[in-house]
Design an enzyme around this catalytic site. Structure first.
Site: not given
Length: 510
Positions: A78, A366, A224, A221-222, A51
């Site tokens: 970290c 994706k 996802d 229509g994509g 962070g």
């Protein structure tokens, strides 16, 4: 499963990806998660992310330190390592020399399960301005760099491990192996994360959530929304109604294609709302990209509300929101990650929405959505389609969106996709598209001076859209693109190529 606690790092999504790639489910939660909630999740391990904060500054994110006493292995990365040290009685101090970028990592202990199979010397990726001054009782130093004496430490008896470097980024040579050592050697996880398992879990969750009530889905229509539509259709059948909004911001021939594929091929309940005039009127005079996105988002919801009122049992609005959308639009699960930009399906929703929201893909990246689509039987032409932003061409027109500028960009876009496809690059690129700039340049055509629009071409390679690199397209292809666009699209006299990576740029310009 593995629980990732979000302390605000932009690398959170990479941690999640590395865990998923190992076929283990993971979930990101904010620091405010309680010990009771952690117990309910029953994680095999916990990862504390990095962070931007310093542990000693006011408002620095913290989580309940009692998680270290649950008997669950913990890996701090970290800032997560620094929080672990501070919470358990050690000391974190400001570094005299900040350390960013590649560093040589030297392993200092033998027999560490975290560093099993790792060479004694290798490269790691550092990004910190603070360092560990004193370790808590029970911890030993396990690795160092030239500038950071305590680059890694562990209390193996309590199964607590800390890394000052970032194993999740590709620059850390053996980062994947280190994470796998934690997942399998220390947490004893099993590889159970598959798309088949996800489908069944998602179907059960959708049915339990909707309980026979109607769902409407904004179908673009994509990839996802298409995968979300088929998943929802499998779960609830005729209780799903897909609404396609022709917002006037679509590519050439988009509306016709959606009607053919989903109305005829999949036989879904499909409603069309032709609303281009409404959207363009709302966008008139608007040039700020955040305002564009939010106007489009609110207008979408208005249309959905209207369509829902015509469906007697509609109670839910479904969206194809993905994990990167959530990460970039707001803090992941309420955590402190920096907001990059609002997505129309995340940042544009009104507080008093009539429909409840359901997002069956919101924990997927994706590439995972593409695998899910394949498992659900969608054709490759849909699964492998390049991403297209929800706000459509509005965020590829820098400046005001007008019918004339939309028409120009549609013609350019069609030429671009045709040439990219003919050259065999469509499936290898993450995205390829054109941007209409708000400036003009002087040119010469037919011995006459011109003063016309400039178009930028953007083509990137990526695995998940969280990071991306500009594509090294052949010069011949770039030449043919420029030649066709300038010759065939009246109003354009100059084409430029975007050679920016993400970060520091984003993939879309707006």
């Amino acid at each position: 499963m593995i629980l990732i606690i979000d302390f605000g790092s932009q690398y959170n999504q990479l941690i999640a990806r590395r865990v998923r790639e190992s076929r283990i489910y993971c979930q990101i939660e904010p620091p405010g998660i309680t010990v009771a909630e952690i117990k309910a999740l029953r994680p095999e391990g916990i990862i504390l992310s990095g962070g931007p904060a310093s542990i000693y500054e006011k408002g620095a994110p913290r989580t309940d330190k009692n998680l270290f006493f649950l008997g669950i292995p913990v890996l701090g990365i970290c800032y997560g390592f620094q929080f672990m040290v501070d919470a358990l009685g050690g000391e974190v101090i400001r570094s005299e020399k900040r350390e960013y970028g590649l560093a040589r990592l030297d392993i200092r202990v033998k027999g560490s399960r975290l560093f099993d199979g790792i060479p004694v010397a290798s490269n790691c990726w550092m990004s910190h301005g603070d360092r560990i001054g004193r370790l808590p009782d029970g911890f030993t130093v396990s690795a160092s760099t030239a500038n950071t004496e305590i680059a890694a430490a562990e209390d193996s008896a309590q199964r607590l491990y800390g890394l000052q470097f970032h194993p999740e980024v590709v620059h850390t040579a053996y980062g994947k192996r280190i994470l796998e050592n934690f997942l399998f050697g220390i947490c004893r996880c099993e590889k159970s994360w598959t798309m088949k398992a996800f489908i069944q879990d998602a179907i059960d969750e959708i049915r339990n959530t909707t309980r026979g009530r109607g769902v409407i889905l904004g179908l673009s229509g994509g990839v996802d929304s298409s995968v979300a539509a088929v998943l929802l259709n499998r779960a609830i059948g005729d209780s799903l109604t897909c609404v396609f909004v022709d917002n006037g911001l679509l590519r050439q021939g988009e509306a016709k294609k959606v009607r053919e594929v989903f109305g005829r091929h999949f036989g879904m309940n499909l409603r069309f709302a032709k609303e281009g005039q409404r959207f363009l009127q709302r966008l008139k005079g608007v040039t700020d990209p955040e305002r564009k996105r939010k106007i489009i988002g609110r207008t979408f919801i208005e249309v959905f509300d209207r369509e829902a009122s015509r469906i007697t049992d509609a109670a839910f609005l479904a969206q194809g929101t993905l994990y990167p959308d959530l990460i970039e639009s707001r803090s992941a699960f309420g955590g402190p990650s920096a907001v990059i930009k609002s997505h129309h399906n995340v940042g544009g929703l009104p507080k008093k929405m009539k429909l409840e929201l359901i997002e069956p893909l919101k924990h997927l990246f994706k590439d995972e959505v593409r695998l899910l689509g394949k498992e659900l039987g969608l054709p490759d032409e849909l699964i492998l389609r390049q991403p297209f932003p929800g706000p459509g061409l509005a965020v590829r027109i820098v400046g005001e969106v007008t019918p004339k500028r939309l028409s120009l960009l549609r013609k350019v876009d069609a030429i671009l996709l045709e040439e990219i496809g003919k050259a065999g690059f469509y499936d290898t690129l993450w995205q390829s598209f054109a941007i209409l700039l708000p400036i003009k340049s002087v040119g010469i055509m037919g011995d006459k001076r011109t003063y016309e629009h400039i178009v930028a071409i953007r083509a990137v390679t990526s695995e998940d859209a969280m990071t991306a690199d500009w594509a090294r397209l052949p010069h011949d292809l770039l030449g043919s693109l420029s030649n066709r666009i300038i010759n065939e699209v009246r109003g354009v006299n100059r084409v430029v190529y975007d050679i920016s990576s993400k970060p520091p740029a984003t993939i879309e310009w707006e």
